[in-house]
Design an enzyme around this catalytic site. Structure first.
Site, PDB file in Angstrom:
ATOM      1  N   SER A  96      -9.905  -4.498  47.150  1.00 11.81           N
ATOM      2  CA  SER A  96      -9.295  -3.674  48.204  1.00 11.81           C
ATOM      3  C   SER A  96      -9.777  -2.230  48.189  1.00 11.81           C
ATOM      4  CB  SER A  96      -7.774  -3.689  48.095  1.00 11.81           C
ATOM      5  OG  SER A  96      -7.325  -2.775  47.137  1.00 11.81           O
ATOM      6  N   LYS A 204      -4.937   2.281  44.596  1.00 11.44           N
ATOM      7  CA  LYS A 204      -5.221   2.547  46.011  1.00 11.44           C
ATOM      8  C   LYS A 204      -5.539   4.031  46.160  1.00 11.44           C
ATOM      9  CE  LYS A 204      -3.689  -1.642  47.037  1.00 11.44           C
ATOM     10  NZ  LYS A 204      -4.621  -2.718  47.374  1.00 11.44           N
TER      11      LYS A 204
END
EC number: 3.4.21.89
Length: 624
Positions: A96, A204
């Site tokens: 991701s 993230k």
């Protein structure tokens, strides 16, 4: 490679190994599609129940004790010097955060154009524990440079990047004035997943700050204060980070073998025949001319049906046609035999549908004579954004349309010689690099939209990059076009409901849509999505936005409810996308160990082992 980064991270690696007993050793579960896994750390054990040691054993024990004493002294000394600095190692198992950080992946050299690209392979191994095999095998991947789909099941899959993280709240050594390390916008951040903070950590990028409303609109990020009617502003990354997150569109040094002899597939071509020559492949030369002579990039990519015909030697049913640049990424083209049974996963190799107008062009300019003018132009929504350089004085100006953006700036391009130039139009800001320097600083901003109005692509966006010369004699080479990240409103879903009709259909029909900007612009696009972030909370998004399970997609398993007080842990009423400050572990600052790089003769000793192999030191880097 930045040798300073390598030395620093290796130093901290040694310190961490020596002081492993003081580090926590809990593991982290798998995230789909991305989280962080604690890197394995060494530990020391003592043997008990042994008989009296022999003289040799006593000698070895004495040596071990001396070594441990030296190590302890080093730890104490280092601890004294950097008493407040803490770091922790993690492994990236999934994708991701690509392209910034790589999870488990395959590294492929395209058999058609020679371009090296990465394909996601996290389905092949469990991302927690020892990474046990799942029985799945990524079989196909598509090159983002020429769009050829290759069979890759015989290629090894590599473990993800190993990174170091400086813990939040740490006070940097020797820099007391800097204060403690606190979460900042754009930091690559490790944090505990609000849905399961006891077990799972994610990594993230921190994009939303306390006390603001974050908006996702047409792939870009905007913010405003929580107060009613507060003005909205576009978010811009620092230039160094802007370059790191760019995704390749086309590198002219890698032309597909099967397309080289057909001029219809040529990406870079003069707007007027014979106005530029190509003395050697990839080098374009222009002589003196009173008017402007343009070299244009046309985004002409074969669709899967065309590639099949080309490889089989058949005539094309559809001739080559230019299309819009989209958020296509090779990393997301992974296909297994199992995924071919489901239309949506099977479409991922070609259906990456969002138009991206924020582009960056890099090139080498070889000035034959210091006279005339050079123009580098990037088109977005039909509007030219360009940098114009006077080759006699080196003076450069930036323009949005016909409007100059501020005062000119001096560049070294004012004498015969070669110069490395990068020009970017990203997030309503024009940025120029010349030989690594920034003549305009962080760049010059303009306003194309208010975060509410949709930009509409035009036919000019089919040729979005252009190079012009006037009264100048020069050559350009090393032409590389890249694009900015595109933030989708929801992971795994297109931003226009009409695009759902193309899932599982004929790719040619979808490429016909991309070749018609007017019809593409008229799709039923979703309204911008907003996220309110209260004080003491943050919002996280993955760089690989279309396939990142991040703040946009979390549920409310952590929320307590009046009817079920045993459920969840948080009764604050926090929104699902908000991450409390207490759950933030720290900021990732370096990739200290990428995957090993196999070298000749690459003996195969299993599906994912090739020997000999060397450390991949070129990919040791700072994380921006």
């Amino acid at each position: 490679m930045d040798i300073r980064a390598w030395l620093v991270v290796l130093f901290f690696q040694e310190v961490l190994e020596i002081s492993a007993r003081s580090l926590r050793s809990t593991s982290m579960k798998r995230e789909t599609p991305a989280l962080a896994v604690r890197a394995p750390q060494s530990s020391s054990t003592s043997r008990t129940g042994e008989q009296a040691p022999s003289a040799e054993a006593a000698r070895l024990a004495s040596r071990r004790n001396r070594r441990e004493s030296v190590e302890s002294f080093v730890v104490v000394l280092i601890g004294f010097l950097i008493w407040s600095f803490e770091a922790e190692g993690f492994v990236i198992p999934t994708g991701s955060m690509a392209p910034t950080l790589m999870g488990r992946h395959k590294e492929i050299t395209c058999p058609e154009c020679g371009f090296v690209y990465q394909v996601n392979a996290d389905c092949e191994a469990e991302s927690s524990g020892m990474g046990a095999k799942t029985g799945l095998r990524v079989t196909w991947g598509t090159c983002e440079n020429c769009r050829f789909t290759a069979k890759v099941d015989g290629e090894p899959s590599f473990a993800g990047d190993r990174i170091y993280t400086v813990k939040a709240g740490t006070e940097l050594p020797f820099l007391p004035a800097a204060g403690k390390v606190e979460p900042k916008r754009w930091d690559v951040t490790v944090f505990k997943l609000p849905e399961d903070p006891a077990e799972v950590r994610y990594i993230k990028r921190l994009v939303g700050m306390p006390g603001e409303v974050l908006r996702i609109h047409q792939g870009d990020l905007w913010r405003r204060d929580l107060a009613e009617n507060a003005p909205r502003e576009r978010l811009n990354r620092p230039p160094i980070q802007q370059l790191q997150v760019q995704v390749p569109v086309y590198d002219d040094a890698h032309r597909a073998t099967s397309l080289r002899d057909d001029p219809r597939w040529r990406r870079w071509a003069p707007s007027v025949t014979d106005s530029w020559s190509e003395p050697t492949p990839g080098t374009f030369a222009a002589g003196r001319s009173e008017g402007w002579r343009e070299l244009r990039y046309r985004h002409i990519v074969p669709d899967p049906e065309q590639w099949e015909a080309i490889r089989a030697g058949h005539d094309l049913l559809t001739p080559p046609r230019a299309s819009l640049v989209t958020d296509f990424s090779s990393f997301n083209t992974d296909l297994t035999p199992q995924s071919l049974q489901h239309p949506r996963p099977a479409s991922r190799a070609w259906f990456q549908p969002h138009w991206v107008g924020d582009l960056t062009l890099s090139l080498t300019i070889d000035v034959v004579e210091a006279s005339g003018r050079l123009r580098i132009e990037l088109i977005e929504a039909g509007t030219p954004n360009h940098c114009e350089i006077d080759l006699a004085s080196g003076e450069a100006r930036l323009f949005h349309g016909d409007e100059p953006l501020g005062e000119p700036a001096a560049t070294p391009i004012k004498a015969k010689g070669a110069y490395q130039v990068v020009f970017a139009n990203v997030d309503d800001r024009l940025t120029l690099w010349v030989d690594g320097k920034l003549p305009f600083g962080d760049g010059r901003a303009y306003q194309s939209t208010d975060g509410e109005t949709f930009l509409r692509p035009t036919v000019d966006d089919l040729e979005p990059a252009r190079i012009g010369v006037q009264n100048a004699e020069l050559a350009v080479s090393g032409l590389v076009l890249k694009r900015d990240l595109y933030y989708t409103q929801n992971p795994g879903e297109p931003d226009a409901d009409d695009l759902l009709l193309y899932y599982g259909g004929n790719p040619r029909v979808f490429f016909d849509l991309l070749a018609d900007p007017g019809r593409y612009a008229d799709l039923n696009w979703r309204a911008p999505r907003e996220f309110a972030i209260e004080a003491g909370r943050y919002m996280m998004l993955g760089d690989n936005s279309p396939w990142s399970r991040d703040s946009r997609a979390w549920g409310r398993a952590d929320q307590t409810t009046p009817n079920d007080p045993e459920r969840g842990w948080d009764g604050s009423g926090r929104e699902s996308w908000e991450v409390p400050r207490a759950l933030i572990t720290g900021r990732a600052f370096s990739v200290y160990w990428p995957h090993f790089q196999p070298v000749w003769p690459k003996f195969r000793l299993g599906p994912d082992l090739r020997l000999p192999a060397r450390p991949n030191l070129e990919e040791v880097r700072w994380i921006h």
